[in-house]
Design a protein around this motif. Structure first.
Motif, PDB file in Angstrom:
ATOM      1  N   GLY A  51       0.855  -1.106   0.064  1.00 30.38           N
ATOM      2  CA  GLY A  51       0.119   0.063  -0.003  1.00 30.38           C
ATOM      3  C   GLY A  51       0.754   1.185   0.053  1.00 30.38           C
ATOM      4  O   GLY A  51       0.438   2.215  -0.749  1.00 30.38           O
ATOM      5  N   MET A  52       2.040   1.330   0.735  1.00 33.12           N
ATOM      6  CA  MET A  52       2.850   2.417   0.797  1.00 33.12           C
ATOM      7  C   MET A  52       3.455   2.553  -0.729  1.00 33.12           C
ATOM      8  O   MET A  52       3.797   3.859  -1.051  1.00 33.12           O
ATOM      9  N   VAL A  53       4.173   1.626  -1.371  1.00 33.42           N
ATOM     10  CA  VAL A  53       4.673   1.794  -2.472  1.00 33.42           C
ATOM     11  C   VAL A  53       3.698   2.112  -3.598  1.00 33.42           C
ATOM     12  O   VAL A  53       4.049   3.021  -4.307  1.00 33.42           O
TER      13      VAL A  53
ATOM     14  N   GLY B  72       0.807   3.754  -3.201  1.00 31.14           N
ATOM     15  CA  GLY B  72       0.512   5.234  -2.718  1.00 31.14           C
ATOM     16  C   GLY B  72       1.565   6.206  -2.999  1.00 31.14           C
ATOM     17  O   GLY B  72       1.535   7.289  -3.622  1.00 31.14           O
ATOM     18  N   GLY B  73       2.903   5.829  -2.905  1.00 26.85           N
ATOM     19  CA  GLY B  73       4.091   6.474  -3.876  1.00 26.85           C
ATOM     20  C   GLY B  73       3.918   6.685  -5.091  1.00 26.85           C
ATOM     21  O   GLY B  73       4.158   7.775  -5.459  1.00 26.85           O
ATOM     22  N   VAL B  74       3.710   5.539  -5.858  1.00 27.14           N
ATOM     23  CA  VAL B  74       3.647   5.664  -7.031  1.00 27.14           C
ATOM     24  C   VAL B  74       2.497   6.644  -7.649  1.00 27.14           C
ATOM     25  O   VAL B  74       2.695   7.352  -8.551  1.00 27.14           O
ATOM     26  N   LEU B  75       1.341   6.520  -6.869  1.00 24.94           N
ATOM     27  CA  LEU B  75       0.181   7.548  -7.384  1.00 24.94           C
ATOM     28  C   LEU B  75       0.490   9.011  -7.028  1.00 24.94           C
ATOM     29  O   LEU B  75       0.272   9.621  -7.817  1.00 24.94           O
ATOM     30  N   ALA B  76       1.273   9.139  -5.920  1.00 23.62           N
ATOM     31  CA  ALA B  76       1.566  10.614  -6.010  1.00 23.62           C
ATOM     32  C   ALA B  76       2.786  11.040  -6.830  1.00 23.62           C
ATOM     33  O   ALA B  76       2.788  12.292  -7.140  1.00 23.62           O
ATOM     34  N   SER B  77       3.510  10.297  -7.345  1.00 24.17           N
ATOM     35  CA  SER B  77       4.759  10.729  -8.183  1.00 24.17           C
ATOM     36  C   SER B  77       4.051  10.519  -9.567  1.00 24.17           C
ATOM     37  O   SER B  77       4.673  11.276 -10.419  1.00 24.17           O
TER      38      SER B  77
END
Length: 280
Positions: free
Chosen positions: A193-195, A197-202
């Motif tokens: 989920g963290m990864v 989420g990071g991809v989503l934000a980037s």
């Protein structure tokens, strides 16, 4: 049976059985048989070694002709466990073909559910997220990273599970579906989920070009600037939650979700809410 006469599957045969499963789990795949033939092929070397007599081979291989379908990666633990049970059957330890079939039928469903969520829903998105970060400006490093790392994890992960299943028997499966396995899956899902989420934000950035102008043509409301002052990235979050709601709550497929997004984008361009930045 005397210990000196006890039948034992050789390491060479176990390796051959595993490789047949790894490379051929989906052999002759169909809606009727799914992975049955891949499973059958992986057990052939074991049957041949444990039962030199051709009639015994034909009799005992019949247990592996029943329908079989599970997650191919985690499913290797079932193949290893089956090899261990077949060895016990050959040594007259009270195991028959029906017992093996019951074990297989009872495990393929839970293992499929765990594998699909753990591998397809967590591990692969993590690897793709890392690969996307390496693919900026068209770099091929991300694609190479994904291909190499996924192949290594797939091969050695399945190999580990296969031999762990053979060594521990049905105890190996209890690790995957028991409390220990549940804790491991929960930890991995958090990381996933963290990864994601990071991809989503980037990588995901949804903005609007909607502006309101007065009679003189001067802009008095820029919607995107107003949204950014309240909640930066609000539209991105809204689109993400929409996709989650469609797929998780309404069980809409990923393909139909993409079609819906394309429709929303086209409609948004027509009404002036989105600006694709195209010039003709």
């Amino acid at each position: 049976m005397d210990a000196s006469n006890e039948k034992k599957i050789s390491k060479k045969t176990l390796n051959k059985s595993f490789n047949l499963w790894f490379w051929g789990a989906l052999t002759c795949f169909s809606q009727e048989h799914m992975q049955t033939f891949g499973y059958l092929a992986s057990m052939l070397p074991i049957i041949k070694e444990l039962y030199p007599d051709k009639d015994e081979q034909q009799k005992n291989i019949h247990a592996y002709t029943a329908f079989f379908n599970t997650n191919p990666m985690l499913g290797s633990v079932i193949i290893g466990t089956t090899a261990s049970m077949e060895e016990a059957r050959a040594n007259g330890k009270g195991i028959d073909g029906e017992t093996i079939n019951d074990m297989r039928a009872g495990l393929m469903g839970p293992i499929a559910g765990i594998g699909d969520s753990l591998i397809d829903g967590t591990l692969i998105p993590i690897l793709l997220g890392l690969a996307l970060g390496m693919s900026q400006n068209g770099s091929p490093v991300g694609a190479i990273f994904y291909i190499v790392v996924w192949d290594l994890i797939a091969y050695f992960g399945q190999r580990f599970l296969y031999f762990r299943g053979y060594k521990l028997g049905d105890k190996a499966v209890s690790i995957l579906i028991g409390k220990q396995g549940k804790a491991i899956r929960h930890a991995i899902s958090i990381i996933g989920g963290m990864v994601v989420g990071g991809v989503l934000a980037s990588w995901v950035n949804v903005t609007t070009s909607l502006e309101l102008k007065d009679a003189t043509g001067k802009v008095f409301l820029n919607l995107q600037k107003q949204l950014d002052s309240i909640f930066p990235g609000l539209l991105t979050v809204v689109v993400t939650l929409l996709c989650w709601w469609l797929m998780a709550k309404k069980h809409v497929s990923a393909i139909w979700t993409m079609i819906i997004l394309i429709g929303v984008a086209l409609l948004g361009v027509l009404v002036g809410f989105f600006n694709p930045g195209l010039k003709y």
